[in-house]
Design an enzyme around this catalytic site. Structure first.
Site, PDB file in Angstrom:
ATOM      1  N   ASP A  95      26.827  24.491  36.975  1.00  0.00           N
ATOM      2  CA  ASP A  95      26.853  25.663  37.853  1.00  0.00           C
ATOM      3  C   ASP A  95      27.648  25.319  39.120  1.00  0.00           C
ATOM      4  O   ASP A  95      27.411  24.264  39.724  1.00  0.00           O
ATOM      5  CB  ASP A  95      25.403  26.042  38.217  1.00  0.00           C
ATOM      6  CG  ASP A  95      25.314  27.389  38.909  1.00  0.00           C
ATOM      7  OD1 ASP A  95      26.032  27.614  39.909  1.00  0.00           O
ATOM      8  OD2 ASP A  95      24.529  28.228  38.434  1.00  0.00           O
ATOM      9  N   GLY A 141      35.991  31.093  30.839  1.00  0.00           N
ATOM     10  CA  GLY A 141      36.034  32.549  30.710  1.00  0.00           C
ATOM     11  C   GLY A 141      37.402  33.007  30.220  1.00  0.00           C
ATOM     12  O   GLY A 141      38.250  32.197  29.835  1.00  0.00           O
ATOM     13  N   PHE A 142      37.600  34.298  30.273  1.00  0.00           N
ATOM     14  CA  PHE A 142      38.853  34.885  29.783  1.00  0.00           C
ATOM     15  C   PHE A 142      40.061  34.352  30.578  1.00  0.00           C
ATOM     16  O   PHE A 142      40.912  33.644  30.041  1.00  0.00           O
ATOM     17  CB  PHE A 142      38.733  36.410  29.844  1.00  0.00           C
ATOM     18  CG  PHE A 142      40.030  37.138  29.873  1.00  0.00           C
ATOM     19  CD1 PHE A 142      40.962  36.948  28.862  1.00  0.00           C
ATOM     20  CD2 PHE A 142      40.330  38.012  30.904  1.00  0.00           C
ATOM     21  CE1 PHE A 142      42.186  37.613  28.887  1.00  0.00           C
ATOM     22  CE2 PHE A 142      41.548  38.685  30.937  1.00  0.00           C
ATOM     23  CZ  PHE A 142      42.479  38.479  29.940  1.00  0.00           C
ATOM     24  N   ASN A 149      29.429  27.072  33.746  1.00  0.00           N
ATOM     25  CA  ASN A 149      28.043  26.998  33.249  1.00  0.00           C
ATOM     26  C   ASN A 149      27.840  27.897  32.021  1.00  0.00           C
ATOM     27  O   ASN A 149      26.714  28.097  31.580  1.00  0.00           O
ATOM     28  CB  ASN A 149      27.047  27.389  34.356  1.00  0.00           C
ATOM     29  CG  ASN A 149      27.169  28.857  34.732  1.00  0.00           C
ATOM     30  OD1 ASN A 149      28.109  29.537  34.326  1.00  0.00           O
ATOM     31  ND2 ASN A 149      26.222  29.353  35.518  1.00  0.00           N
ATOM     32  N   LYS A 173      32.462  39.833  46.495  1.00  0.00           N
ATOM     33  CA  LYS A 173      33.853  39.390  46.570  1.00  0.00           C
ATOM     34  C   LYS A 173      34.401  39.541  47.995  1.00  0.00           C
ATOM     35  O   LYS A 173      35.237  38.760  48.433  1.00  0.00           O
ATOM     36  CB  LYS A 173      34.711  40.205  45.592  1.00  0.00           C
ATOM     37  CG  LYS A 173      34.434  39.869  44.126  1.00  0.00           C
ATOM     38  CD  LYS A 173      35.014  38.514  43.763  1.00  0.00           C
ATOM     39  CE  LYS A 173      34.846  38.200  42.288  1.00  0.00           C
ATOM     40  NZ  LYS A 173      35.449  36.914  41.918  1.00  0.00           N
ATOM     41  N   ALA A 211      39.681  33.722  43.421  1.00  0.00           N
ATOM     42  CA  ALA A 211      39.963  34.926  42.636  1.00  0.00           C
ATOM     43  C   ALA A 211      39.145  36.081  43.190  1.00  0.00           C
ATOM     44  O   ALA A 211      37.973  36.238  42.879  1.00  0.00           O
ATOM     45  CB  ALA A 211      39.618  34.685  41.173  1.00  0.00           C
ATOM     46  N   TYR A 268      29.009  43.197  43.218  1.00  0.00           N
ATOM     47  CA  TYR A 268      30.295  42.544  42.917  1.00  0.00           C
ATOM     48  C   TYR A 268      31.280  42.770  44.069  1.00  0.00           C
ATOM     49  O   TYR A 268      31.872  41.830  44.599  1.00  0.00           O
ATOM     50  CB  TYR A 268      30.827  43.125  41.618  1.00  0.00           C
ATOM     51  CG  TYR A 268      32.121  42.528  41.113  1.00  0.00           C
ATOM     52  CD1 TYR A 268      32.162  41.239  40.582  1.00  0.00           C
ATOM     53  CD2 TYR A 268      33.304  43.273  41.114  1.00  0.00           C
ATOM     54  CE1 TYR A 268      33.347  40.704  40.081  1.00  0.00           C
ATOM     55  CE2 TYR A 268      34.489  42.753  40.617  1.00  0.00           C
ATOM     56  CZ  TYR A 268      34.512  41.470  40.091  1.00  0.00           C
ATOM     57  OH  TYR A 268      35.690  40.952  39.601  1.00  0.00           O
ATOM     58  N   ARG A 292      34.281  45.862  29.051  1.00  0.00           N
ATOM     59  CA  ARG A 292      35.435  46.427  29.768  1.00  0.00           C
ATOM     60  C   ARG A 292      36.209  47.361  28.828  1.00  0.00           C
ATOM     61  O   ARG A 292      36.118  47.264  27.607  1.00  0.00           O
ATOM     62  CB  ARG A 292      36.314  45.312  30.319  1.00  0.00           C
ATOM     63  CG  ARG A 292      35.674  44.698  31.545  1.00  0.00           C
ATOM     64  CD  ARG A 292      36.510  43.625  32.179  1.00  0.00           C
ATOM     65  NE  ARG A 292      36.247  42.311  31.623  1.00  0.00           N
ATOM     66  CZ  ARG A 292      36.640  41.167  32.176  1.00  0.00           C
ATOM     67  NH1 ARG A 292      37.308  41.175  33.304  1.00  0.00           N
ATOM     68  NH2 ARG A 292      36.362  40.012  31.605  1.00  0.00           N
TER      69      ARG A 292
END
Ligand code: NAD
Ligand code: UDP
Length: 313
Positions: free
Chosen positions: A58, A12-13, A34, A152, A117, A148, A189
């Site tokens: 995954d 990812g980013f 994944n 988290k 994270a 989310y 975003r």
């Protein structure tokens, strides 16, 4: 012997920047992803490097053999942009619960340390400003952001309970809005939207009045903070905010991006999504005490780097 590190969600980013950084500074890196929102091409600089490996899997299906020889695990696996995490709320909730629990179980069995994270979203639509870790949050459990935010929050609780019961070493980092090259231009975003819109001659889509604020941290600063927290000697590191105190309204952000892109600022306003936080800025006292870290890259400098990356790619 070389440090062998797993970055889960590494395609990812943020993960791809972390993989690059760790590999550049001498660690062997196992990226596990994944490709749910990540892209294999984010890792193009790494495939030819000794000691780098991508395991396409995954997080919820990992087993002990996958993490053999790993001393540190970064858990970044979770869709992060509101449209992506709201696309399949059950997936988001399950990755946060089952994925984090799986990694904690494996960290305990392999004797490795987990950095989780987490996010400023655990504060919800905050009633204090700036947000210190002692603020317990204002999350609507039955709104579109809850999958989310609550996911988290429970991940943090899992880290805490695993440490209480098994002594599993972990750190919880509450990441505030972070941006930079290799963000997916279509992930929804605000910064990626505005840059893509400016570069394609479209108006910026501003939600609500645009007076809501965020504090935008450049990715290279964030990666250094994550690494420093991972390397603390403590067995358990309490939730720690990482981000920048430079706070901008969405309207101001739009103005700055149009200016750097060299286009006239054009905007189109639409309704503010439900439970969208009105103000966000981290209190960084704990981070400064723990790791003597402060972000250095200004918004304009960081945006220039990101805009160049979007133009090139
Ligand atoms: P991203 O969507 O680019 O990266 C998430 C990565 O996790 C992707 O590569 C995705 O494919 C992977 N992933 C998702 N589900 C997975 C699964 N089941 N198994 C393995 N891999 C899986 O988002 P990002 O911005 O890089 O965010 C990374 C992490 O940091 C996320 O956990 C996010 O919640 C957290 N975070 C990011 C920000 C930010 O501003 N970028 C802010 C707060 C928290
Ligand atoms: N936003 C916006 N236009 C967009 C995308 C987002 O005005 O095209 C707003 C959004 O409503 C929020 C802020 O920008 O107030 C930051 O949104 P983002 O999705 O980047 O992150 P988050 O809300 O999770 O902080």
């Amino acid at each position: 012997m070389k440090n062998r590190v797993a970055v889960v969600g590494g395609a990812g980013f943020l993960g791809s920047h972390l993989c690059n950084h760790l590999s550049k500074h001498g660690s062997d890196v196992l990226c596990i992803d994944n490709l749910h929102t990540g892209r294999a091409s984010n890792l193009n600089l790494l495939y030819s490097k000794d000691g780098f490996e991508l395991l396409e899997k995954d997080v919820r299906e990992l087993n002990k053999v996958d993490l053999e020889g790993i001393s540190q695990i970064y858990n970044l696996a979770c869709p992060a942009s509101p449209p992506k995490y709201q696309d399949d709320p059950f997936y988001t909730l399950d990755v946060c619960y089952t994925g984090t629990l799986k990694l904690l179980d494996l960290a305990q069995k392999t004797g490795s340390t987990l950095l989780h994270a987490s996010t400023s979203e655990v504060y919800g639509d905050p009633k204090t400003h700036p947000q210190a870790e002692s603020y317990l949050g204002n999350v609507n459990t039955v709104g579109p952001r809850a999958c989310y935010d609550e996911g988290k929050r429970i991940s943090e609780t899992l880290c805490y309970e695993h440490f209480q019961k098994f002594g599993t070493r972990s750190r919880i980092v509450r990441i505030f809005n972070t941006y930079g090259p290799r963000m997916d231009p279509h992930d929804g975003r605000v910064i990626s939207n505005f840059i893509r819109q400016s570069l394609s001659g479209k108006p910026h889509t501003i939600y609500g009045t645009g007076k809501q604020t965020r504090s935008f941290c450049y990715v290279a600063d964030m990666i250094l903070g994550l690494e420093k927290i991972m390397n603390l000697p403590d067995n358990f590191v309490l939730p720690t905010n990482l981000g920048t105190e430079m706070e901008y309204s969405v309207n101001q952000l739009s103005e700055v991006i149009a200016d750097i892109c060299g286009v006239a600022q054009e905007t189109v306003y639409s309704e503010l999504p439900q439970n969208d936080p009105k103000l966000r800025k981290p209190d960084l006292v704990r981070a400064q005490k723990l790791i003597a870290w402060s972000p250095e890259v200004t918004l304009r400098d960081g945006l220039r780097l990101m805009i160049n990356d979007f133009k090139e790619n």
